[in-house]
Motif scaffolding. Structure first.
Motif, PDB file in Angstrom:
ATOM      1  N   TYR A   1      13.775  61.416 -82.717  1.00 37.42           N
ATOM      2  CA  TYR A   1      13.717  62.307 -81.752  1.00 37.42           C
ATOM      3  C   TYR A   1      12.936  63.377 -81.698  1.00 37.42           C
ATOM      4  CZ  TYR A   1      16.016  66.070 -78.904  1.00 37.42           C
ATOM      5  OH  TYR A   1      16.436  67.085 -78.044  1.00 37.42           O
TER       6      TYR A   1
ATOM      7  N   SER B   1       9.877  63.296 -83.141  1.00 37.54           N
ATOM      8  CA  SER B   1       8.512  62.971 -83.088  1.00 37.54           C
ATOM      9  C   SER B   1       7.923  62.642 -81.445  1.00 37.54           C
ATOM     10  CB  SER B   1       8.374  61.597 -83.572  1.00 37.54           C
ATOM     11  OG  SER B   1       9.188  60.250 -83.081  1.00 37.54           O
ATOM     12  N   PHE B   2       9.136  62.555 -80.444  1.00 34.42           N
ATOM     13  CA  PHE B   2       8.817  62.392 -79.093  1.00 34.42           C
ATOM     14  C   PHE B   2       8.747  63.982 -78.345  1.00 34.42           C
ATOM     15  CE2 PHE B   2       9.966  58.043 -80.008  1.00 34.42           C
ATOM     16  CZ  PHE B   2       8.913  57.408 -79.489  1.00 34.42           C
ATOM     17  N   HIS B   3       8.998  64.912 -79.135  1.00 33.14           N
ATOM     18  CA  HIS B   3       9.165  66.487 -78.648  1.00 33.14           C
ATOM     19  C   HIS B   3       8.060  67.160 -79.295  1.00 33.14           C
ATOM     20  CE1 HIS B   3      13.080  64.657 -77.533  1.00 33.14           C
ATOM     21  NE2 HIS B   3      13.214  65.480 -76.701  1.00 33.14           N
ATOM     22  N   LYS B   4       7.792  68.285 -78.612  1.00 35.36           N
ATOM     23  CA  LYS B   4       7.195  69.241 -79.118  1.00 35.36           C
ATOM     24  C   LYS B   4       7.977  70.218 -80.058  1.00 35.36           C
ATOM     25  CE  LYS B   4       3.824  73.151 -77.658  1.00 35.36           C
ATOM     26  NZ  LYS B   4       3.364  73.702 -76.686  1.00 35.36           N
TER      27      LYS B   4
ATOM     28  N   VAL C   1      12.625  73.105 -81.187  1.00 37.65           N
ATOM     29  CA  VAL C   1      12.381  71.823 -80.523  1.00 37.65           C
ATOM     30  C   VAL C   1      12.180  72.157 -78.672  1.00 37.65           C
ATOM     31  CG1 VAL C   1      13.318  69.454 -80.159  1.00 37.65           C
ATOM     32  CG2 VAL C   1      13.854  70.711 -82.233  1.00 37.65           C
TER      33      VAL C   1
ATOM     34  N   ASP D   1       9.941  70.812 -75.263  1.00 42.24           N
ATOM     35  CA  ASP D   1       9.814  69.464 -74.174  1.00 42.24           C
ATOM     36  C   ASP D   1       9.736  68.286 -74.949  1.00 42.24           C
ATOM     37  OD1 ASP D   1      10.734  71.695 -72.466  1.00 42.24           O
ATOM     38  OD2 ASP D   1       8.466  72.135 -71.867  1.00 42.24           O
ATOM     39  N   PHE D   2      10.159  67.318 -74.017  1.00 40.54           N
ATOM     40  CA  PHE D   2       9.762  65.943 -74.361  1.00 40.54           C
ATOM     41  C   PHE D   2       8.326  65.578 -74.022  1.00 40.54           C
ATOM     42  CE2 PHE D   2       9.163  61.367 -72.756  1.00 40.54           C
ATOM     43  CZ  PHE D   2       9.734  60.682 -74.145  1.00 40.54           C
ATOM     44  N   ILE D   3       7.562  65.006 -74.836  1.00 45.38           N
ATOM     45  CA  ILE D   3       6.082  64.770 -74.629  1.00 45.38           C
ATOM     46  C   ILE D   3       5.640  63.300 -74.962  1.00 45.38           C
ATOM     47  CG2 ILE D   3       5.412  67.071 -75.148  1.00 45.38           C
ATOM     48  CD1 ILE D   3       4.506  66.376 -77.995  1.00 45.38           C
ATOM     49  N   GLY D   4       6.587  62.588 -74.695  1.00 40.95           N
ATOM     50  CA  GLY D   4       6.169  61.234 -75.006  1.00 40.95           C
ATOM     51  C   GLY D   4       5.599  60.902 -76.375  1.00 40.95           C
TER      52      GLY D   4
ATOM     53  N   ASN E   1       2.524  63.340 -79.925  1.00 43.25           N
ATOM     54  CA  ASN E   1       2.351  63.578 -81.363  1.00 43.25           C
ATOM     55  C   ASN E   1       1.500  62.490 -81.993  1.00 43.25           C
ATOM     56  OD1 ASN E   1       3.569  66.156 -81.412  1.00 43.25           O
ATOM     57  ND2 ASN E   1       5.587  65.354 -81.328  1.00 43.25           N
TER      58      ASN E   1
ATOM     59  N   GLY F   1       6.953  68.168 -85.119  1.00 47.45           N
ATOM     60  CA  GLY F   1       6.901  66.853 -84.292  1.00 47.45           C
ATOM     61  C   GLY F   1       5.868  65.947 -84.940  1.00 47.45           C
TER      62      GLY F   1
END
Length: 307
Positions: A49, A51-54, A60, A62-65, A68, A276
């Motif tokens: 979880y 690894s897909f966020h800033k 933790v 926003d979601f950044i896909g 990372n 992240g």
């Protein structure tokens, strides 16, 4: 006969009626499964979880896909850490394997003092990695270490600096420490396997007059393949993720000469607070080993009958 049968079946019938017979095995393994779930699976899912966020500085975002992962794959330190781990595993583990197998064959041949030697071989493996690191840091320290002063400096192999401060030699020194600690483990594991082999094939080979080398390659080695494959795989995985001794002896230095993926992930998390990207590193390493272990399992199962 019917009386005995009814007596034997009655308790089982009562357990099935009460439900205990169905749930009892699951109750026995429940504490272990719950512990594994809490300390292993839940943190790993949370790492995916993150690894897909800033995630930085303990927060933790926003979601950044896959950002990372993209940053990690573009980082030269990541590829250097894989190179360091590859060299470490590619050199240290085969040497440990050969020393372990050779030592096991010597022990199995009935060497004198085996009852005293075998317990002594457990000592390096039983020592905590932190203790091993501190021990060898003192033994190979600068100009006053027991080995560095009496051997390396006396023969002009090293100057005043510690071998762990040399960018060219530090990694090989770490390999030596790892070989010293884990070769006895490989030796004892292989020795136990040799002791468990059946004697029938050896007696038949002796009657046929087979040579020692022929007996080893045609009888001993084929029967030992399952154990060799399992122990080799476990040791390879353990050597790739080594952290304790590297952290104590070099901290990943000098520079990044001994910075393994585990040390890099530690620095990303606790020095730069880039949680992240560190989580992405952990997930990538896990995925790589998941694929490798599956391929190894299929090859060992089909080609070597190891599983």
């Amino acid at each position: 006969m019917s009386v005995i049968s009814d007596t034997a079946v009655a308790p089982a019938r009562e357990r099935r009626r009460s439900g205990r017979g169905v749930w009892y095995p699951y109750l026995l393994i429940a504490p272990t499964m719950i512990t594994l779930l809490l300390v292993s699976l839940v943190p790993f899912v949370y790492a995916i979880y993150l690894s897909f966020h800033k995630a930085k500085y303990g927060r933790v975002g926003d979601f950044i896909g896959f950002d990372n992962y993209a940053k990690l794959l573009a980082d030269p330190q990541f590829w250097n850490s894989l190179k360091v781990a590859g060299l470490f595993v590619g050199i240290a583990v085969p040497i440990e394997f050969m020393i372990g197998l050779g030592g096991a064959l010597i022990l199995n041949s009935g060497v004198r003092g085996r009852s005293v030697l075998v317990p002594l071989l457990f000592i390096p493996t039983m020592m905590a990695p932190v203790v091993v690191g501190l021990l060898w840091k003192i033994m190979l320290a600068g100009s006053w270490g027991l080995i560095s002063y009496n051997l390396l400096e006396r023969f002009g192999w090293l100057g005043d600096q510690s071998i762990f401060a040399s960018p060219d030699l530090a990694l090989y020194a770490l390999m030596f420490v790892d070989i010293w600690q884990w070769s006895p483990f490989m030796m004892l594991a292989f020795f136990a396997g040799l002791q468990a082999l059946p004697l029938g094939p050896y007696r038949a080979a002796a009657v046929d007059g087979a040579s020692t080398l022929r007996v080893f390659f045609k009888i001993t080695l084929p029967m030992m393949v399952p154990l060799l494959a399992v122990i080799g795989l476990l040791r390879l995985i353990d050597a790739f993720k080594v952290f304790d001794t590297i952290f104590i002896l070099t901290g990943g230095g000098p520079g990044v000469a001994t910075q393994s993926p585990s040390v890099l992930a530690y620095k990303m998390t606790f020095e730069f607070w880039n949680i992240g990207e560190a989580s992405a590193l952990a997930v990538l390493v896990w995925a790589a080993f998941f694929v490798f272990c599956n391929v190894f399992y299929q090859i060992a199962k089909k080609k070597l009958n190891a599983f």
